[in-house]
Design an enzyme around this catalytic site. Sequence first.
Site, PDB file in Angstrom:
ATOM      1  N   LYS A  58      -6.041  10.379  -1.686  1.00  0.00           N
ATOM      2  CA  LYS A  58      -5.036  11.173  -0.958  1.00  0.00           C
ATOM      3  C   LYS A  58      -4.173  11.975  -1.945  1.00  0.00           C
ATOM      4  O   LYS A  58      -4.685  12.795  -2.649  1.00  0.00           O
ATOM      5  CB  LYS A  58      -4.193  10.251  -0.078  1.00  0.00           C
ATOM      6  N   ASP A 100       0.883  -1.164   0.000  1.00  0.00           N
ATOM      7  CA  ASP A 100       0.000   0.000   0.000  1.00  0.00           C
ATOM      8  C   ASP A 100       0.927   1.221   0.000  1.00  0.00           C
ATOM      9  O   ASP A 100       1.562   1.531   1.009  1.00  0.00           O
ATOM     10  CB  ASP A 100      -0.906  -0.032   1.239  1.00  0.00           C
TER      11      ASP A 100
HETATM   12  N1  PLP Z   1      -4.600   3.000   2.705  1.00  0.00           N
HETATM   13  C1  PLP Z   1      -4.115   3.945   3.517  1.00  0.00           C
HETATM   14  C2  PLP Z   1      -2.653   3.917   3.865  1.00  0.00           C
HETATM   15  C3  PLP Z   1      -4.946   4.942   4.034  1.00  0.00           C
HETATM   16  O1  PLP Z   1      -4.431   5.861   4.869  1.00  0.00           O
HETATM   17  C4  PLP Z   1      -6.325   4.934   3.697  1.00  0.00           C
HETATM   18  C5  PLP Z   1      -7.247   5.955   4.221  1.00  0.00           C
HETATM   19  O2  PLP Z   1      -6.875   6.804   4.996  1.00  0.00           O
HETATM   20  C6  PLP Z   1      -6.801   3.926   2.851  1.00  0.00           C
HETATM   21  C7  PLP Z   1      -5.913   2.987   2.371  1.00  0.00           C
HETATM   22  C8  PLP Z   1      -8.257   3.865   2.482  1.00  0.00           C
HETATM   23  O3  PLP Z   1      -8.530   4.773   1.461  1.00  0.00           O
HETATM   24  P1  PLP Z   1     -10.000   5.323   1.115  1.00  0.00           P
HETATM   25  O4  PLP Z   1     -10.388   6.224   2.239  1.00  0.00           O
HETATM   26  O5  PLP Z   1      -9.808   6.012  -0.192  1.00  0.00           O
HETATM   27  O6  PLP Z   1     -10.901   4.151   1.022  1.00  0.00           O
END
Ligand code: PLP
Length: 394
Positions: free
Chosen positions: A213, A188
Amino acid sequence: MTSPSTLLLHPDYPAHADPGPAIPGRAIVPAIARSTINTLDGPGADALVAGHGLRDADVYGRFGTATTREAAKLIARLEHGEAALLTSSGMAAITTTLTSLIPPGGRFVCADVVYGGTDSVIATGLAARGIQTARFDACEPAQLEQLLRELEPDLVWCESIANPLLQVARVRELAQLCQTAGVPLGVDATFAGGMAQHPLELGASVVVHSATKYLNGHSDVIAGAIVSDEATIDRCFATLCHTGCCIDPQAAWLLARGLRTLPLRWDRQVQTANLLAARLADHPAVARVHHPSLARDAMCAAPLRSAGAVLAFELASRDEDAAQRMLARLRLCTHATSLGGIETLICLPSRTSHASLDPQLRRSRGIADALLRLSVGIEDPEDLWADLARALAH
Ligand code: PLP
């Protein structure tokens, strides 16, 4: 490879070949392909019957449109991957990848500090599918080596820079261990923003982003992305066709628009974050600052080109009420969840991104109740510092 600032504006510009003549009358801003249906007299009809080729065909909106494919192509090029799939959110990108690559009853090895939503998927969705999960410290490759031997997992997972403690995973070493064991490594890379690191180049098999983000960057789109080789993206696409967690063309268009300014936003945000991290670390009211710029060895081991614009810190009092009072005094740094956008946001992960975690478990992973997470935007650095210093002075 063309630099991101060029390729995100001119995705079809060939890096090493003659670009050929310009297309006359070309639209500078692409139109949004909103139609959910296409006539069945083209190659899409054959793809529908054959059950393959749908990802690139105009048939039906759930499988994608020209707009969603264009945005996916930009992210694939940004992350140096063969192909990309866009999803309705970062969480959809994570669940699509995990459920596509780990069979029911399978085994999963995950870094101990990850986004709270990923922890929830492990505790609920994966557990319900009979999937066993073991955790490891992504900064300690030896721990992974042992788990690979003992557990023979179907997939290993980490965050390139972990939410919320900003630990930097040793992606190259983790990828080497996974390759030797024949196990895919998923990263991720949300906190690396497609700019600090390209995990696929370091040997990872699949990269996901919460495109909500940095990639979009304007806090007006919820979206996710999966980048990998064609075969892996086909597997994820098959899952997406069932779950229906596709991106809407409007969101994909906004995402592509945001991507065009990513390199500029990134440089400015990271520069300010480095400055604020250093000043916070020197402030007597602050006990500890977490930011990769303060851990140069970890950045080299990762390797990371830059530190990202998110940092976390604990007040010297280590008191949650004091942290709440600080949040109430800030005016420029806005008390809101999320990160990576152009506006500076601050929150307590114990009450936002990691609120769903058992408090004992959360604390045992080093996420204190009073930990503050700051996502630095593009405001004037001195104005941001003045806001923080004023709130800290109390
Ligand atoms: N991965 C990380 C590292 C995150 O910080 C977040 C959300 O803050 C997500 C995934 C999930 O993303 P989304 O809010 O677009 O579903």
